[in-house]
Design an enzyme around this catalytic site. Structure first.
Site, PDB file in Angstrom:
ATOM      1  N   GLY A  54      15.776  65.616  43.979  1.00  0.00           N
ATOM      2  CA  GLY A  54      17.019  66.337  43.724  1.00  0.00           C
ATOM      3  C   GLY A  54      17.802  65.720  42.576  1.00  0.00           C
ATOM      4  N   SER A  55      19.128  65.745  42.683  1.00  0.00           N
ATOM      5  CA  SER A  55      19.984  65.433  41.541  1.00  0.00           C
ATOM      6  C   SER A  55      19.969  63.973  41.084  1.00  0.00           C
ATOM      7  CB  SER A  55      21.428  65.848  41.846  1.00  0.00           C
ATOM      8  OG  SER A  55      21.514  67.255  41.950  1.00  0.00           O
TER       9      SER A  55
END
Length: 597
Positions: free
Chosen positions: A310-311
């Site tokens: 993810g981020s």
């Protein structure tokens, strides 16, 4: 005398001479053979005769201890006993059976079967408490042998269980550091030789000959018990409050790859590694199923399992974009809440959009459309080039078994949509240790370190010391890009999505992440936060990964506070321990090898 009689007489005389010659020849051969055996082979057959009347028992070597960064013993040995019987030396079989059954809490049938077995030596039971062994020895039973042995003992039970690993019944490493450093820890066994008569009874006057064992070398590791203990408490607390499936925390020195802590809860009891958690099984299970459950319990999620980061992976996209020159801090963007890539609409986590923002603000906001834009600017060839340059397509080389590799599309299979999703950390998988090491190389000035626990091995008296060296690859990114990334990630914590990791008086950098596990409609998430300090010259980097939390699942809300609390406690501790001087610069000079990238 007729010719016939002479021929007959000559025949018998020749036959007699031939027989006598053969007898003399055979006699000479036998004399020669006897001389050969007695003179030229005497040493060989003397040794064989000696071996025939010798009995050999093994003396196990004490396994080397595992010692943490502050000298705390994390793996030690306890003296135990092995109880054996020698059939030919037993004088009162029934008494032997009675005593061993009673003291060892074994069935008479089991003991009798071994006592009555004709063998040079028969083991009854190993890993017997020394106190019990002493009791049996005091009976002074003929034919019963009580040999002292060693059993692995872990003073802190489950602490760092998936890092340390454990040993089997033969005292050999099974998982973790115990198996990786087996050649240093195991030592060399010794022997006890006793002489017996023709009936197999020991000749007391001959005494016994001992070849003493050589104990294993102690393993000194970078793991700090205090940091490991506190990180474990935080992980357990988080797992319980968030009703998560698991929580992992890694703490490392980004300058040299030393791992100070690696937590994977739930952990298991190292002193009872074959005991499954209560409630994990109902009723009887097959041996195959039981082994499957044990393997899952022993599994180190930080290195054995992959996940969509993810981020937090936007750190990689940002660094590659700065390095390639496709973005500057002043570049302006506009986020309407989504971005179209081909016919696919990729949304931002803020549905209404972030509006106008520069690159720093976009990172602080963790804006998906901006990072998709950067990925498309880089293009497939460049992005893949940086994937390789950063080391993401190879394993980290950590000194633990079973490290998993990155699961990534083949270059030829990456289209615009795949490139877009990769740019913000989806559609591929990496291990937590891989993410930590890659982030470290981006914020430490561009040096890819090898994560490790092993520092050196030495015998208990200090002799035979051997320091371990680890590879470092230089120029992963430029020093300028590294400095810029440290600035951006500090802004994320001070004013952006990572503000829940902010600590007054400390400069913290970091990045949050919230990724949805497959299938996308599962409603299950992984929340994480990666942080480092001090932001201008990081000497500690930590990542927390919370798998499948219940309720709130955003990384900035539940994972960032974990790293904040961790840093609040360990940063003053590290300052007090003068950690940077102890294992920072000086350590780098003597402990690593470098390689130009």
């Amino acid at each position: 005398m007729s010719k016939k009689d002479n021929a007959h007489k000559t025949y018998h005389r020749n036959k007699t001479v031939t027989v006598m010659f053969l007898c003399v020849l055979i006699f000479m051969i036998l004399i020669g053979r006897l001389v050969y055996l007695m003179v030229f082979q005497s040493e060989y057959y003397t040794q064989k005769a000696k071996e025939l009347h010798e009995r050999e028992r093994t003396i196990k070597a004490a396994r080397g201890r595992i010692i943490d960064a502050n000298g705390e013993i994390l793996a030690d040995n306890r003296t135990v006993c092995t109880i054996s019987v020698i059939h030919n030396q037993i004088e009162d079989a029934e008494e032997v059976i009675r005593v061993l059954s009673k003291e060892l809490e074994l069935s008479e049938e089991y003991v009798r079967k071994r006592v009555e077995k004709y063998s040079s030596i028969e083991k009854i039971k190993s890993n017997v408490d020394k106190s019990v062994g002493d009791i049996i020895r005091n009976y002074e039973l003929a034919g019963v042998k009580v040999d002292e042995d060693y059993k692995r003992y872990y003073p802190y039970d489950s602490l760092a269980s998936k890092v340390l690993g454990f040993t089997g019944g033969d005292n050999q490493g099974i998982i973790g550091l115990e198996v990786i450093y087996e050649e240093y820890l195991q030592g060399e066994p010794g022997t006890i030789l006793t002489v017996t008569d023709a009936k197999g009874v020991e000749v007391s006057e001959a005494g016994e000959e001992r070849i003493e064992p050589i104990n294993g070398r102690d393993l000194y590791i970078s793991l700090d018990m205090n940091i490991q203990s506190y990180a474990t408490q935080l992980a357990i607390q988080t797992m319980e409050t968030k009703q998560a499936e698991s929580v992992s925390i890694i703490v490392m020195n980004p300058q040299n790859g030393e791992l100070m802590a690696m937590v994977n809860v739930p952990e298991f009891d190292l002193n009872n590694p074959y005991t499954l958690p209560e409630g994990s099984v109902e009723g009887e299970v097959s041996e195959e199923k039981r082994q499957e459950l044990l393997n899952a319990m022993w599994r180190n999620g930080c290195i054995n399992d992959t996940y969509e980061p993810g981020s937090t992976f936007k750190i990689v996209t940002a660094a590659a974009s700065l390095e390639e020159g496709v973005v500057t801090l002043q570049d302006s963007f506009s986020c309407p809440g989504y971005i179209m890539v081909g016919d696919r609409r990729i949304r931002c986590h803020k549905v209404s959009g972030h509006g106008a923002e520069d690159f720093v603000q976009a990172t602080m906001n963790s804006c998906n459309p901006v990072f998709v834009t950067l990925g498309l600017r880089l293009g497939v060839d460049n992005y893949y080039k940086y994937f390789e340059q950063f080391g993401l397509l190879s394993k980290t080389g950590i000194d633990l078994p079973g490290e998993a590799g990155t699961i990534m599309h083949k270059k030829e299979n990456i289209g615009q949509v795949e490139l877009a999703t990769i740019s913000f950390g989806q559609s591929f998988q990496i291990t937590p240790i891989q993410l930590a090491v890659t982030a470290a190389s981006i914020v430490n000035g561009g040096r890819r370190v090898t994560p490790h626990f092993g520092v050196r091995a030495a015998y208990a008296d200090g002799s035979g010391s051997q320091s371990f060296t680890y590879q470092i690859k230089e120029n992963i990114v430029s020093k300028e890009t590294s400095e810029t990334m440290r600035y951006i990630l500090e802004q994320v914590v001070e004013n952006g999505g990572g503000k829940n990791a902010y600590i007054e008086g400390y400069r913290i950098g970091g990045k949050t992440a919230t990724s949805q596990t497959l299938p996308r409609n599962s409603g299950k998430y992984i929340a994480s936060f990666l942080g480092f300090a001090p932001a201008d010259n990081p000497t500690v980097l930590a990542i927390c990964i919370i798998k499948h939390p219940q309720g709130t699942y955003y990384g900035g809300q539940i994972a960032a506070p974990v790293i904040k609390e961790l840093f609040e406690n360990i940063l003053p501790y590290l300052d007090k321990m003068d950690y940077n001087n102890k294992s920072g610069k000086n350590y780098n000079e003597s402990h690593v090898g470098t390689e130009e990238n």
